[in-house]
Design a protein around this motif. Structure first.
Motif, PDB file in Angstrom:
ATOM      1  N   PHE A 253      10.136   5.953  -5.564  1.00 28.05           N
ATOM      2  CA  PHE A 253      10.651   5.040  -4.430  1.00 28.05           C
ATOM      3  C   PHE A 253       9.642   4.870  -3.237  1.00 28.05           C
ATOM      4  O   PHE A 253       9.479   3.906  -2.752  1.00 28.05           O
ATOM      5  CB  PHE A 253      11.931   5.285  -4.359  1.00 28.05           C
ATOM      6  N   THR A 254       9.485   6.207  -2.757  1.00 27.90           N
ATOM      7  CA  THR A 254       8.590   6.274  -1.476  1.00 27.90           C
ATOM      8  C   THR A 254       7.133   5.546  -1.813  1.00 27.90           C
ATOM      9  O   THR A 254       6.552   4.919  -1.035  1.00 27.90           O
ATOM     10  CB  THR A 254       8.381   7.728  -1.199  1.00 27.90           C
ATOM     11  N   ARG A 255       6.497   5.742  -3.032  1.00 30.19           N
ATOM     12  CA  ARG A 255       5.197   5.236  -3.510  1.00 30.19           C
ATOM     13  C   ARG A 255       5.452   3.631  -3.407  1.00 30.19           C
ATOM     14  O   ARG A 255       4.656   2.929  -2.906  1.00 30.19           O
ATOM     15  CB  ARG A 255       4.772   5.986  -4.864  1.00 30.19           C
ATOM     16  N   SER A 256       6.631   3.124  -3.903  1.00 34.24           N
ATOM     17  CA  SER A 256       6.569   1.813  -4.110  1.00 34.24           C
ATOM     18  C   SER A 256       6.896   1.233  -2.601  1.00 34.24           C
ATOM     19  O   SER A 256       6.274   0.139  -2.083  1.00 34.24           O
ATOM     20  CB  SER A 256       7.955   1.367  -4.787  1.00 34.24           C
ATOM     21  N   LEU A 257       7.513   1.930  -1.683  1.00 31.21           N
ATOM     22  CA  LEU A 257       7.703   1.289  -0.255  1.00 31.21           C
ATOM     23  C   LEU A 257       6.340   1.367   0.269  1.00 31.21           C
ATOM     24  O   LEU A 257       5.822   0.351   1.099  1.00 31.21           O
ATOM     25  CB  LEU A 257       8.752   2.146   0.514  1.00 31.21           C
ATOM     26  N   THR A 258       5.604   2.323   0.082  1.00 32.68           N
ATOM     27  CA  THR A 258       4.168   2.351   0.669  1.00 32.68           C
ATOM     28  C   THR A 258       3.461   1.159   0.297  1.00 32.68           C
ATOM     29  O   THR A 258       2.685   0.479   0.961  1.00 32.68           O
ATOM     30  CB  THR A 258       3.524   3.678   0.543  1.00 32.68           C
ATOM     31  N   SER A 259       3.545   0.910  -1.110  1.00 34.90           N
ATOM     32  CA  SER A 259       2.609  -0.248  -1.513  1.00 34.90           C
ATOM     33  C   SER A 259       3.287  -1.523  -1.181  1.00 34.90           C
ATOM     34  O   SER A 259       2.338  -2.258  -0.786  1.00 34.90           O
ATOM     35  CB  SER A 259       3.047  -0.242  -3.331  1.00 34.90           C
ATOM     36  N   GLN A 261       4.596  -1.941   1.772  1.00 27.86           N
ATOM     37  CA  GLN A 261       3.993  -2.005   3.314  1.00 27.86           C
ATOM     38  C   GLN A 261       2.517  -2.476   3.542  1.00 27.86           C
ATOM     39  O   GLN A 261       2.201  -3.175   4.223  1.00 27.86           O
ATOM     40  CB  GLN A 261       4.245  -0.535   4.086  1.00 27.86           C
ATOM     41  N   ARG A 262       1.861  -1.701   2.677  1.00 31.79           N
ATOM     42  CA  ARG A 262       0.196  -2.347   2.705  1.00 31.79           C
ATOM     43  C   ARG A 262       0.117  -3.769   2.186  1.00 31.79           C
ATOM     44  O   ARG A 262      -0.828  -4.288   2.673  1.00 31.79           O
ATOM     45  CB  ARG A 262      -0.591  -1.382   1.558  1.00 31.79           C
ATOM     46  N   ALA A 263       1.018  -4.140   1.245  1.00 31.21           N
ATOM     47  CA  ALA A 263       0.797  -5.530   0.711  1.00 31.21           C
ATOM     48  C   ALA A 263       1.407  -6.632   1.541  1.00 31.21           C
ATOM     49  O   ALA A 263       0.836  -7.900   1.524  1.00 31.21           O
ATOM     50  CB  ALA A 263       1.499  -5.635  -0.797  1.00 31.21           C
ATOM     51  N   LEU A 264       2.445  -6.232   2.263  1.00 31.46           N
ATOM     52  CA  LEU A 264       3.038  -7.387   3.128  1.00 31.46           C
ATOM     53  C   LEU A 264       2.848  -7.383   4.517  1.00 31.46           C
ATOM     54  O   LEU A 264       3.464  -7.457   5.317  1.00 31.46           O
ATOM     55  CB  LEU A 264       4.510  -7.193   2.806  1.00 31.46           C
ATOM     56  N   LYS A 265       1.601  -7.086   4.800  1.00 33.97           N
ATOM     57  CA  LYS A 265       1.061  -7.004   6.153  1.00 33.97           C
ATOM     58  C   LYS A 265       0.957  -8.367   6.656  1.00 33.97           C
ATOM     59  O   LYS A 265       0.573  -9.578   5.891  1.00 33.97           O
ATOM     60  CB  LYS A 265      -0.510  -6.199   6.330  1.00 33.97           C
ATOM     61  N   GLY A 266       0.723  -8.704   7.939  1.00 34.29           N
ATOM     62  CA  GLY A 266       0.579  -9.935   8.531  1.00 34.29           C
ATOM     63  C   GLY A 266      -0.542 -10.967   8.018  1.00 34.29           C
ATOM     64  O   GLY A 266      -0.489 -11.971   7.635  1.00 34.29           O
ATOM     65  N   GLU A 267      -1.862 -10.184   7.765  1.00 42.71           N
ATOM     66  CA  GLU A 267      -2.944 -10.942   7.488  1.00 42.71           C
ATOM     67  C   GLU A 267      -3.073 -11.168   5.683  1.00 42.71           C
ATOM     68  O   GLU A 267      -3.857 -11.680   5.284  1.00 42.71           O
ATOM     69  CB  GLU A 267      -4.220 -10.240   7.639  1.00 42.71           C
ATOM     70  N   ASN A 268      -1.827 -10.662   5.196  1.00 44.22           N
ATOM     71  CA  ASN A 268      -1.724 -10.668   3.515  1.00 44.22           C
ATOM     72  C   ASN A 268      -0.409 -10.798   3.130  1.00 44.22           C
ATOM     73  O   ASN A 268      -0.107  -9.982   2.353  1.00 44.22           O
ATOM     74  CB  ASN A 268      -2.659  -9.479   2.929  1.00 44.22           C
ATOM     75  N   SER A 269       0.426 -11.748   3.642  1.00 46.59           N
ATOM     76  CA  SER A 269       1.823 -11.612   3.525  1.00 46.59           C
ATOM     77  C   SER A 269       2.154 -12.741   2.340  1.00 46.59           C
ATOM     78  O   SER A 269       3.426 -13.012   2.000  1.00 46.59           O
ATOM     79  CB  SER A 269       2.353 -12.283   4.859  1.00 46.59           C
ATOM     80  N   SER A 270       1.014 -13.320   1.745  1.00 44.60           N
ATOM     81  CA  SER A 270       1.430 -14.431   0.599  1.00 44.60           C
ATOM     82  C   SER A 270       0.862 -13.657  -0.691  1.00 44.60           C
ATOM     83  O   SER A 270      -0.037 -13.349  -0.772  1.00 44.60           O
ATOM     84  CB  SER A 270       0.789 -15.655   0.911  1.00 44.60           C
ATOM     85  N   PHE A 279       6.273  -4.811  -9.746  1.00 47.16           N
ATOM     86  CA  PHE A 279       5.840  -4.568  -8.250  1.00 47.16           C
ATOM     87  C   PHE A 279       7.306  -4.814  -7.704  1.00 47.16           C
ATOM     88  O   PHE A 279       7.394  -3.875  -6.732  1.00 47.16           O
ATOM     89  CB  PHE A 279       4.837  -5.631  -7.888  1.00 47.16           C
ATOM     90  N   PHE A 280       8.036  -5.523  -8.181  1.00 47.08           N
ATOM     91  CA  PHE A 280       9.482  -5.645  -7.433  1.00 47.08           C
ATOM     92  C   PHE A 280      10.511  -4.937  -7.958  1.00 47.08           C
ATOM     93  O   PHE A 280      11.926  -5.561  -7.762  1.00 47.08           O
ATOM     94  CB  PHE A 280       9.752  -7.237  -7.155  1.00 47.08           C
ATOM     95  N   ASP A 281      10.419  -3.898  -8.598  1.00 44.47           N
ATOM     96  CA  ASP A 281      11.583  -3.415  -9.336  1.00 44.47           C
ATOM     97  C   ASP A 281      12.441  -2.870  -8.264  1.00 44.47           C
ATOM     98  O   ASP A 281      13.626  -3.119  -8.657  1.00 44.47           O
ATOM     99  CB  ASP A 281      11.091  -2.110 -10.159  1.00 44.47           C
ATOM    100  N   TYR A 282      12.052  -2.047  -7.421  1.00 47.75           N
ATOM    101  CA  TYR A 282      12.883  -1.620  -6.215  1.00 47.75           C
ATOM    102  C   TYR A 282      13.407  -2.609  -5.340  1.00 47.75           C
ATOM    103  O   TYR A 282      14.561  -2.454  -4.426  1.00 47.75           O
ATOM    104  CB  TYR A 282      12.185  -0.477  -5.530  1.00 47.75           C
ATOM    105  N   LEU A 283      12.918  -3.950  -5.399  1.00 47.63           N
ATOM    106  CA  LEU A 283      13.547  -4.737  -4.653  1.00 47.63           C
ATOM    107  C   LEU A 283      14.728  -5.851  -5.398  1.00 47.63           C
ATOM    108  O   LEU A 283      15.622  -5.963  -4.549  1.00 47.63           O
ATOM    109  CB  LEU A 283      12.553  -5.924  -4.294  1.00 47.63           C
TER     110      LEU A 283
END
Length: 290
Positions: A253-259, A261-270, A279-283
């Protein structure tokens, strides 16, 4: 009455004769009593003296120590380097009879001329036998004493005693000064260039040592940073491994949250993914796997 008329003129003549036979020698003078040009009496002590009126005459001379400045003269020392030299001498009349016989009626002035010639000859003899460095040196006492001894020996024939001789000027001729100054300037410029070169070399050594020290310190700091970073990574991995061993689901779970956080930054939000992507298992679930 007739006797008085005779006695008074005779008495006046006698008094005048007595007065004309007396002379006074000042304490600063010496005197000669001459008779038809021949010396009859020498008076060197101050006080009264006596002479024969009309026949003898008194000639006085200065009995004090006198000074003589010689005219500048060019000499050539052993190293053929011409110099302009003049001197100052102190002298006095030592023997009045010899002095009178040597210089005649001209007295002090004639003695000064002859004494200057003697000094110039002695200066050329002594200074011509030594290098110019010895003449230009601050310690010239030995040279001056040798000049004095020669001048004293030669001047004895004039009835004169040379007390002391001092060199007052030892310079280069005017035509040589410019060349000498140019040579001195070139020598100083060469010394300055040497000093600048040595200073540049020393500065380069210091700069190289400083650069080497900077590289060594930077390398050592980087090495220590890498060691600390490696130790921190190892500690982090240990903690992660320990946490994974205790609760693998929480670790995932924590590894997925870290992923996220890194993937959904402002410059790469799409992000374009399939809806059923892992990738969205925990969502889209509560993470129970159901």
């Amino acid at each position: 009455m007739k006797r008085s008329a005779i006695i008074l003129p005779v008495l006046a003549i006698v008094i005048a004769g007595v007065l004309s036979s007396i002379f006074i020698v000042d304490e600063r003078e010496k005197a000669l009593v001459l008779q038809f040009g021949q010396v009859k009496q020498v008076k060197e002590e101050p006080g009264l003296g006596f002479k024969i009126p009309l026949i003898q005459e008194v000639v006085t001379y200065d009995g004090r120590i006198l000074g003589l400045f010689t005219q500048p003269a060019e000499i050539t020392p052993l190293d053929d380097r011409r110099l302009v030299v003049d001197a100052f001498a102190r002298w006095r009349i030592a023997n009045l009879v010899e002095f009178r016989e040597a210089v005649g009626a001209q007295g002090i002035s004639a003695a000064q001329i002859r004494l200057e010639r003697i000094l110039n000859a002695a200066i050329r003899e002594i200074l011509g036998g030594v290098p110019s460095n010895a003449v230009l040196s601050e310690d010239r006492t030995g040279l001056m004493n040798r000049i004095r001894d020669i001048a004293r020996r030669e001047a004895a024939a004039l009835g004169v005693e040379v007390i002391d001789v001092r060199l007052t000027r030892t310079d280069l001729p005017d035509q040589n000064l410019a060349a000498t100054f140019a040579r001195m300037r070139a020598e100083r410029e060469r010394e300055a260039a040497d000093e600048i070169a040595r200073g540049g070399e020393a500065a380069q050594r210091v700069r190289a040592a400083a650069d080497r020290t900077v590289v060594e310190l930077t390398s050592d700091a980087r090495r220590q940073a890498e060691v600390i970073r490696g130790e921190a990574d190892a500690e982090r991995n240990r903690i992660y491994a320990e946490a994974f061993g205790r609760d693998p689901e929480f670790f995932a779970f924590t590894r997925s949250l870290t992923s996220y956080q890194r993937a959904l930054k402002g410059e790469n939000s799409s992000i374009v993914l399939q809806p059923d992507s892992t990738f969205f298992d925990y969502l889209r679930s509560d993470g129970s796997g159901e």
